[in-house]
Design a protein around this motif. Structure first.
Motif, PDB file in Angstrom:
ATOM      1  N   PRO A 107     -23.907 -22.253   8.528  1.00 38.85           N
ATOM      2  CA  PRO A 107     -23.354 -21.176   9.335  1.00 38.85           C
ATOM      3  C   PRO A 107     -24.233 -20.887  10.549  1.00 38.85           C
ATOM      4  CG  PRO A 107     -24.498 -20.262   7.464  1.00 38.85           C
ATOM      5  CD  PRO A 107     -24.560 -21.753   7.301  1.00 38.85           C
ATOM      6  N   GLY A 108     -23.691 -20.150  11.490  1.00 33.69           N
ATOM      7  CA  GLY A 108     -24.480 -19.767  12.651  1.00 33.69           C
ATOM      8  C   GLY A 108     -23.605 -19.278  13.787  1.00 33.69           C
ATOM      9  N   GLN A 109     -24.263 -18.772  14.801  1.00 32.96           N
ATOM     10  CA  GLN A 109     -23.578 -18.350  16.025  1.00 32.96           C
ATOM     11  C   GLN A 109     -24.294 -18.977  17.208  1.00 32.96           C
ATOM     12  OE1 GLN A 109     -22.079 -14.289  16.476  1.00 32.96           O
ATOM     13  NE2 GLN A 109     -23.110 -14.170  18.450  1.00 32.96           N
ATOM     14  N   VAL A 110     -23.531 -19.665  18.053  1.00 37.44           N
ATOM     15  CA  VAL A 110     -24.086 -20.408  19.181  1.00 37.44           C
ATOM     16  C   VAL A 110     -23.361 -19.991  20.452  1.00 37.44           C
ATOM     17  CG1 VAL A 110     -24.425 -22.704  20.188  1.00 37.44           C
ATOM     18  CG2 VAL A 110     -24.689 -22.370  17.714  1.00 37.44           C
ATOM     19  N   GLY A 129     -27.455 -21.382  29.860  1.00 43.83           N
ATOM     20  CA  GLY A 129     -28.170 -20.682  28.805  1.00 43.83           C
ATOM     21  C   GLY A 129     -27.633 -21.077  27.444  1.00 43.83           C
ATOM     22  N   VAL A 130     -28.529 -21.361  26.518  1.00 44.46           N
ATOM     23  CA  VAL A 130     -28.151 -21.774  25.166  1.00 44.46           C
ATOM     24  C   VAL A 130     -28.851 -20.854  24.175  1.00 44.46           C
ATOM     25  CG1 VAL A 130     -28.119 -23.638  23.476  1.00 44.46           C
ATOM     26  CG2 VAL A 130     -27.914 -24.172  25.920  1.00 44.46           C
ATOM     27  N   SER A 131     -28.063 -20.066  23.449  1.00 45.67           N
ATOM     28  CA  SER A 131     -28.595 -19.146  22.444  1.00 45.67           C
ATOM     29  C   SER A 131     -28.081 -19.559  21.077  1.00 45.67           C
ATOM     30  CB  SER A 131     -28.171 -17.711  22.761  1.00 45.67           C
ATOM     31  OG  SER A 131     -28.585 -16.825  21.751  1.00 45.67           O
ATOM     32  N   THR A 132     -28.973 -19.667  20.106  1.00 47.31           N
ATOM     33  CA  THR A 132     -28.576 -20.082  18.757  1.00 47.31           C
ATOM     34  C   THR A 132     -29.141 -19.121  17.727  1.00 47.31           C
ATOM     35  OG1 THR A 132     -30.500 -21.540  18.538  1.00 47.31           O
ATOM     36  CG2 THR A 132     -28.484 -22.515  19.402  1.00 47.31           C
ATOM     37  N   ASN A 133     -28.334 -18.845  16.732  1.00 45.18           N
ATOM     38  CA  ASN A 133     -28.779 -18.050  15.581  1.00 45.18           C
ATOM     39  C   ASN A 133     -28.312 -18.762  14.320  1.00 45.18           C
ATOM     40  OD1 ASN A 133     -29.536 -16.178  13.692  1.00 45.18           O
ATOM     41  ND2 ASN A 133     -28.147 -14.565  14.384  1.00 45.18           N
ATOM     42  N   PHE A 134     -29.238 -19.466  13.682  1.00 49.15           N
ATOM     43  CA  PHE A 134     -28.962 -20.144  12.422  1.00 49.15           C
ATOM     44  C   PHE A 134     -29.716 -19.465  11.281  1.00 49.15           C
ATOM     45  CE2 PHE A 134     -28.551 -23.786  15.506  1.00 49.15           C
ATOM     46  CZ  PHE A 134     -27.166 -23.855  15.447  1.00 49.15           C
ATOM     47  N   GLY A 135     -30.048 -18.183  11.458  1.00 53.80           N
ATOM     48  CA  GLY A 135     -30.875 -17.474  10.512  1.00 53.80           C
ATOM     49  C   GLY A 135     -32.314 -17.445  10.997  1.00 53.80           C
ATOM     50  N   GLY A 136     -33.182 -16.884  10.213  1.00 53.78           N
ATOM     51  CA  GLY A 136     -34.576 -16.803  10.622  1.00 53.78           C
ATOM     52  C   GLY A 136     -34.898 -15.465  11.248  1.00 53.78           C
TER      53      GLY A 136
END
Length: 246
Positions: A107-110, A129-136
């Motif tokens: 899962p994640g939001q990109v 711009g590249v933003s990623t949220n895969f947890g953490g």
């Protein structure tokens, strides 16, 4: 209206199989040109995250800017460069051998966004711009900037604007105006340089010149930058325009 339309669609639960992309188009006028700004959202169900902090879904938001009616080979080449840049952004977003939205398992939001920063009749300045949220502990962010010379039909290099990008005085001035403390002296040869109507700006991503908090920008006036600039500049800074704010 576009943001509201996308929000309403995204508020609905995602189906078990991959959903069809949600798309919307906006329009922007800048420096005598008309641009289309295309937004797309792709999403699909995934396995839950190990820590349970993300919903079992992968979402990819992308934004592409194009000249609506390119009037020259250079403007057509810029459109093609932006399309290639968006593909590059998606590859940057998904690390390792996955190389894209379709192969990523978790899962994640990109967010992969191309935005116009400024423009003139002879210069188009864009940011990827590249933003990623895969947890953490926090999302990750990386970016690129491109100064497209319309007369030359290619991007400008920093060394074509500054007399010596390795000049220690220039590097120390950039660091002096930086909005974070405890960061390293930057390498300006590949740094993200953004010329604006009233100032010269260098942008830095987290970890680029130090730790996570060393993401930010350094900005100072054209008069202060003058000793380090080539004369004449490869563009007329007096004709630079900023996008209208909303």
């Amino acid at each position: 209206m576009i943001a509201l339309a996308l929000a309403l669609v995204l508020a609905a639960p995602a189906p078990a199989s991959k959903a069809a992309p949600v798309a919307a188009t906006d329009h922007q006028l800048l420096a005598g040109r008309s641009f289309t700004v295309s937004h797309k959202v792709r999403r699909r169900r995934t396995q839950p995250s190990d820590d349970g902090n993300l919903p079992p879904e992968l979402r990819l938001y992308s934004t592409l800017v194009q000249i609506a009616r390119p009037a020259s080979a250079s403007e057509r080449a810029w459109n093609a460069a932006m399309q290639a840049w968006l593909r590059e952004g998606e590859e940057l977003a998904f690390p390792g051998e996955t190389r894209g939205f379709g192969s990523w398992e978790g899962p994640g939001q990109v967010e992969v966004e191309i935005a116009l920063v400024a423009a003139s009749p002879e210069l188009l300045i864009a940011r990827l711009g590249v933003s990623t949220n895969f947890g953490g502990p926090h999302p990750n962010y990386t970016s690129r900037t491109m100064l497209w010379s319309v007369p030359l039909a290619r991007p400008l290099r920093n060394a074509e604007v500054f007399t010596d990008v390795a000049d220690r005085g220039l590097r120390e001035m950039v660091l002096k105006h930086f909005d974070q403390d405890g960061c390293e002296l930057p390498d300006l040869a590949q740094a993200k340089f953004v010329p604006l109507p009233n100032e010269v700006v260098f942008e830095f991503d987290p970890y680029e010149i130090g730790g996570y908090t060393c993401g930010g920008k350094s900005g100072f006036g054209w008069d202060e930058a003058a000793p380090y600039l080539r004369q004449p500049l490869p563009f007329d800074r007096s004709k630079l325009e900023l996008p209208a704010t909303r």
